[in-house]
Design a protein around this motif. Structure first.
Motif, PDB file in Angstrom:
ATOM      1  N   VAL A 107       3.984 -40.787  -2.401  1.00  0.00           N
ATOM      2  CA  VAL A 107       3.119 -41.543  -3.309  1.00  0.00           C
ATOM      3  C   VAL A 107       3.778 -41.576  -4.689  1.00  0.00           C
ATOM      4  O   VAL A 107       4.010 -40.550  -5.306  1.00  0.00           O
ATOM      5  CB  VAL A 107       1.689 -40.976  -3.381  1.00  0.00           C
ATOM      6  N   GLY A 110       1.783 -43.417  -9.468  1.00  0.00           N
ATOM      7  CA  GLY A 110       1.167 -42.856 -10.682  1.00  0.00           C
ATOM      8  C   GLY A 110       1.841 -43.374 -11.946  1.00  0.00           C
ATOM      9  O   GLY A 110       2.907 -43.989 -11.905  1.00  0.00           O
ATOM     10  N   GLY A 112       2.583 -41.388 -14.644  1.00  0.00           N
ATOM     11  CA  GLY A 112       3.467 -40.391 -15.241  1.00  0.00           C
ATOM     12  C   GLY A 112       3.321 -40.298 -16.753  1.00  0.00           C
ATOM     13  O   GLY A 112       4.307 -40.070 -17.463  1.00  0.00           O
ATOM     14  N   MET A 158       4.750 -45.536  -1.679  1.00  0.00           N
ATOM     15  CA  MET A 158       3.663 -46.280  -2.320  1.00  0.00           C
ATOM     16  C   MET A 158       3.953 -46.459  -3.805  1.00  0.00           C
ATOM     17  O   MET A 158       4.210 -45.491  -4.526  1.00  0.00           O
ATOM     18  CB  MET A 158       2.318 -45.575  -2.146  1.00  0.00           C
ATOM     19  N   PRO A 213      -3.580 -47.664 -11.689  1.00  0.00           N
ATOM     20  CA  PRO A 213      -3.672 -47.390 -10.255  1.00  0.00           C
ATOM     21  C   PRO A 213      -4.938 -46.596  -9.905  1.00  0.00           C
ATOM     22  O   PRO A 213      -5.419 -45.801 -10.707  1.00  0.00           O
ATOM     23  CB  PRO A 213      -2.406 -46.591  -9.948  1.00  0.00           C
ATOM     24  N   GLU A 373     -10.674 -42.908 -10.257  1.00  0.00           N
ATOM     25  CA  GLU A 373      -9.623 -42.660  -9.247  1.00  0.00           C
ATOM     26  C   GLU A 373     -10.222 -41.988  -8.015  1.00  0.00           C
ATOM     27  O   GLU A 373     -11.207 -41.262  -8.126  1.00  0.00           O
ATOM     28  CB  GLU A 373      -8.577 -41.689  -9.812  1.00  0.00           C
ATOM     29  N   LYS A 401       5.632 -32.419 -14.155  1.00  0.00           N
ATOM     30  CA  LYS A 401       4.446 -33.125 -14.664  1.00  0.00           C
ATOM     31  C   LYS A 401       4.586 -33.429 -16.155  1.00  0.00           C
ATOM     32  O   LYS A 401       4.178 -34.480 -16.620  1.00  0.00           O
ATOM     33  CB  LYS A 401       3.182 -32.260 -14.486  1.00  0.00           C
TER      34      LYS A 401
HETATM   35  P1  UTP Z   1      -0.562 -37.154 -10.941  1.00  0.00           P
HETATM   36  O1  UTP Z   1      -1.964 -36.795 -10.743  1.00  0.00           O
HETATM   37  O2  UTP Z   1       0.352 -36.095 -11.407  1.00  0.00           O
HETATM   38  O3  UTP Z   1      -0.522 -38.393 -11.921  1.00  0.00           O
HETATM   39  O4  UTP Z   1      -0.017 -37.788  -9.614  1.00  0.00           O
HETATM   40  P2  UTP Z   1       0.678 -39.208 -12.546  1.00  0.00           P
HETATM   41  O5  UTP Z   1       0.140 -40.575 -12.735  1.00  0.00           O
HETATM   42  O6  UTP Z   1       1.960 -39.109 -11.772  1.00  0.00           O
HETATM   43  O7  UTP Z   1       0.941 -38.503 -13.933  1.00  0.00           O
HETATM   44  P3  UTP Z   1       0.022 -38.452 -15.240  1.00  0.00           P
HETATM   45  O8  UTP Z   1      -1.254 -37.773 -14.849  1.00  0.00           O
HETATM   46  O9  UTP Z   1      -0.167 -39.870 -15.703  1.00  0.00           O
HETATM   47  O10 UTP Z   1       0.855 -37.650 -16.176  1.00  0.00           O
HETATM   48  C1  UTP Z   1       0.346 -37.012  -8.528  1.00  0.00           C
HETATM   49  C2  UTP Z   1       1.104 -37.886  -7.550  1.00  0.00           C
HETATM   50  O11 UTP Z   1       0.272 -38.921  -7.082  1.00  0.00           O
HETATM   51  C3  UTP Z   1       0.875 -40.183  -7.327  1.00  0.00           C
HETATM   52  C4  UTP Z   1       1.858 -39.952  -8.456  1.00  0.00           C
HETATM   53  O12 UTP Z   1       2.870 -40.931  -8.445  1.00  0.00           O
HETATM   54  C5  UTP Z   1       2.347 -38.565  -8.121  1.00  0.00           C
HETATM   55  O13 UTP Z   1       3.299 -38.625  -7.070  1.00  0.00           O
HETATM   56  N1  UTP Z   1      -0.180 -41.138  -7.692  1.00  0.00           N
HETATM   57  C6  UTP Z   1      -1.108 -40.798  -8.615  1.00  0.00           C
HETATM   58  C7  UTP Z   1      -0.177 -42.368  -7.091  1.00  0.00           C
HETATM   59  O14 UTP Z   1       0.692 -42.690  -6.265  1.00  0.00           O
HETATM   60  N2  UTP Z   1      -1.152 -43.245  -7.450  1.00  0.00           N
HETATM   61  C8  UTP Z   1      -2.101 -42.957  -8.358  1.00  0.00           C
HETATM   62  O15 UTP Z   1      -2.965 -43.808  -8.611  1.00  0.00           O
HETATM   63  C9  UTP Z   1      -2.091 -41.691  -8.943  1.00  0.00           C
END
Ligand code: UTP
Length: 489
Positions: A107, A110, A112, A158, A213, A373, A401
């Motif tokens: 996945v 996100g 990040g 994804m 997302p 979410e 993170k």
């Molecule tokens: P996180 O919860 O760490 O969020 O996602 P993030 O978006 O990567 O980072 P912040 O919170 O904005 O700093 C954990 C994992 O879930 C994926 C992210 O890519 C990561 O691999 N993820 C998260 C998704 O694929 N989609 C989302 O909508 C949210």
């Protein structure tokens, strides 16, 4: 964009109390109008109406289950009774991999935001010697798996609408990191709009909705909606090995985990590590009202977080590390009626830049908006016979993170080096160490050489010479950066 289209949207938005989204319409170019309409099409207004009441204007109440007990789990180190079962599970998992019944799924949709890296998080350079990015490490692990088991293991990734094009272009530019292009499948998740606390959808620009997302729980719906699930079925893929893009220590494909999932008839399995402290910010595996589930650290009552067993050990000690195996048929069952299926929604209060009524773009310095979410672990209570497998943190979990501090690139690189050193020592080789016990060399082991310590023992033919302070990279064909280690092919 015809007048009828505009009328349609005016009426639709009025019906949902969101007509302000067309406020700047008169001053938009035709391209901008088209972009705005595309954004509007993505918003599930019908679903959102109820959520605005329950999750935005009001805070969803946390329902603490009547009974919460520690979850049963398969231990990282099997006792004498389990050892045979684990050996069978590994063989079973290897067989399933060889038969191409297992696919990897990352996945990577996100945002990040905490890391603050420009570009998809998977493109973040992380390997301590070579600076390989996260995507490359996973690709090499999958290539290593294919080579070891003679499989054609596929990789599903994804993305989100925001990073999809950039992610695909990144893979294209890097030749899919040596994987056959047709075995890397991208699919895109859905989005939800950010809302003001009174339930108004925010504009990011005059012609763009503030969309983000819809959480990693969106994986299930996206798998079904994109056709990726059908693609898996057509290829006979039974099991989905799910992991997050930000953990370079993850084993994207693990025979033991897959084998246990299969042999126990589990529909969704999870890996866990022992928590570092009572309040570590990870979900907790528990059995609540008779069902295995994850309770977020923020929702676990404090008296449970600090509770102890008779021997003084922590009672609720199983942290969730977002590594799962899901049965394809389970995802099919859940998403069979895509309109009816939804995981629970979670509210997050965030800082979201927006355009105010006067057309000014505001960058707030405190949370001003609600994001919604869903989380993948909320599917666990819906699964038949879900199991939990404990693993060792130092072997499998060190996420990137934050830009600095805990769970940052620095801690993750440190943990990659520690693991490489531990593997070499387990193979009987010397690694120089500093007085504080840390490895006194920067060591990186390519997944193309070895997937774990036992594998390294099989393939490494002679001791790598690791001098103090040296950077050493061990890969399949050669060693780099001043090391004279020789490895077999
Ligand atoms: P996180 O919860 O760490 O969020 O996602 P993030 O978006 O990567 O980072 P912040 O919170 O904005 O700093 C954990 C994992 O879930 C994926 C992210 O890519 C990561 O691999 N993820 C998260 C998704 O694929 N989609 C989302 O909508 C949210």
């Amino acid at each position: 964009m015809t007048d009828t289209d505009r009328q349609y949207w005016e009426e639709r938005l009025r019906r949902f109390g969101q007509e302000h989204l067309l406020r700047f319409w008169p001053e938009l170019s035709s391209q901008q109008r088209a972009a705005l309409i595309e954004d509007l099409k993505q918003i599930p207004f019908e679903q959102l109406r109820g959520l605005i009441e329950t999750h935005v204007r009001n805070r969803p109440s946390i329902v603490v289950p009547g009974s919460i007990a520690p979850a049963p789990f398969f231990p990282a180190k099997p006792d004498i009774h389990l050892a045979g079962r684990y050996a069978d599970a590994i063989r079973r998992g290897e067989w399933l991999i060889r038969q191409n019944k297992v696919a990897a799924l990352t996945v990577a949709g996100g945002q990040g935001t905490r890391l603050g890296f420009e570009g998809p998080k998977g493109a973040y350079p992380i390997a301590p010697v070579t600076n390989k990015c996260l995507f490359q490490l996973f690709a090499e692990f999958i290539r290593g798996t294919r080579a070891r088991y003679g499989s054609q293991t596929r990789w599903y990734i994804m993305t989100s609408p925001t990073n999809d094009a950039e992610t695909r272009a990144f893979f294209d530019a890097h030749g899919y990191f040596g994987l056959p292009r047709e075995d890397v499948v991208f699919f895109t998740q859905g989005q939800m709009p950010a809302l003001s606390p009174d339930g108004k959808i925010l504009l990011d620009q005059k012609h763009r909705v503030a969309l983000s997302p819809d959480g990693h729980g969106g994986t299930l719906r996206a798998l079904a909606g994109s056709g990726a699930l059908r693609d898996m079925a057509e290829r006979g893929i039974e099991y989905i090995s799910y992991f997050q893009v930000d953990n370079p220590l993850v084993k994207p494909i693990d025979p033991l985990f897959i084998g246990l999932h299969d042999m126990t008839g589990s529909e969704m399995s999870s890996k866990t590590v022992t928590k570092v402290d009572d309040f570590e910010r990870v979900g907790n595996f528990v059995v609540a009202d008779g069902k295995l589930m994850v309770i977020e650290y923020s929702d676990l009552p404090e008296e449970l977080a600090v509770a102890r067993n008779g021997d003084g050990s922590r009672k609720f000690d199983l942290g969730s590390i977002a590594i799962h195996v899901l049965s394809r048929r389970f995802v099919e069952r859940l998403t069979a009626d895509a309109d009816a299926f939804a995981l629970p929604w979670h509210r997050a209060d965030k800082r979201v830049p927006y355009v105010d009524e006067g057309g000014q773009r505001i960058s707030p310095d405190r949370p001003n908006a609600v994001k919604l979410e869903t989380f993948i672990f909320d599917a666990i209570p819906l699964a038949g016979n879900p199991i939990v497998l404990q693993t060792v943190r130092a072997e499998e979990f060190s996420p990137v993170k934050n830009a600095s501090g805990v769970d940052s690139a620095a801690t993750s690189r440190r943990d990659m080096i520690r693991r490489a050193a531990a593997w070499l020592e387990r193979c009987g080789y010397d690694v120089p160490r500093r007085p504080d016990g840390e490895p006194d060399a920067t060591i990186e082991i390519s997944p193309l050489l070895a997937l774990d310590a036992a594998h390294l023992r099989e393939v490494l033919s002679s001791p790598p010479a690791i001098a103090r302070g040296q950077a050493v990279y061990l890969d399949r064909d050669q060693t780099h950066a001043g090391s004279s280690a020789r490895v077999s092919r």
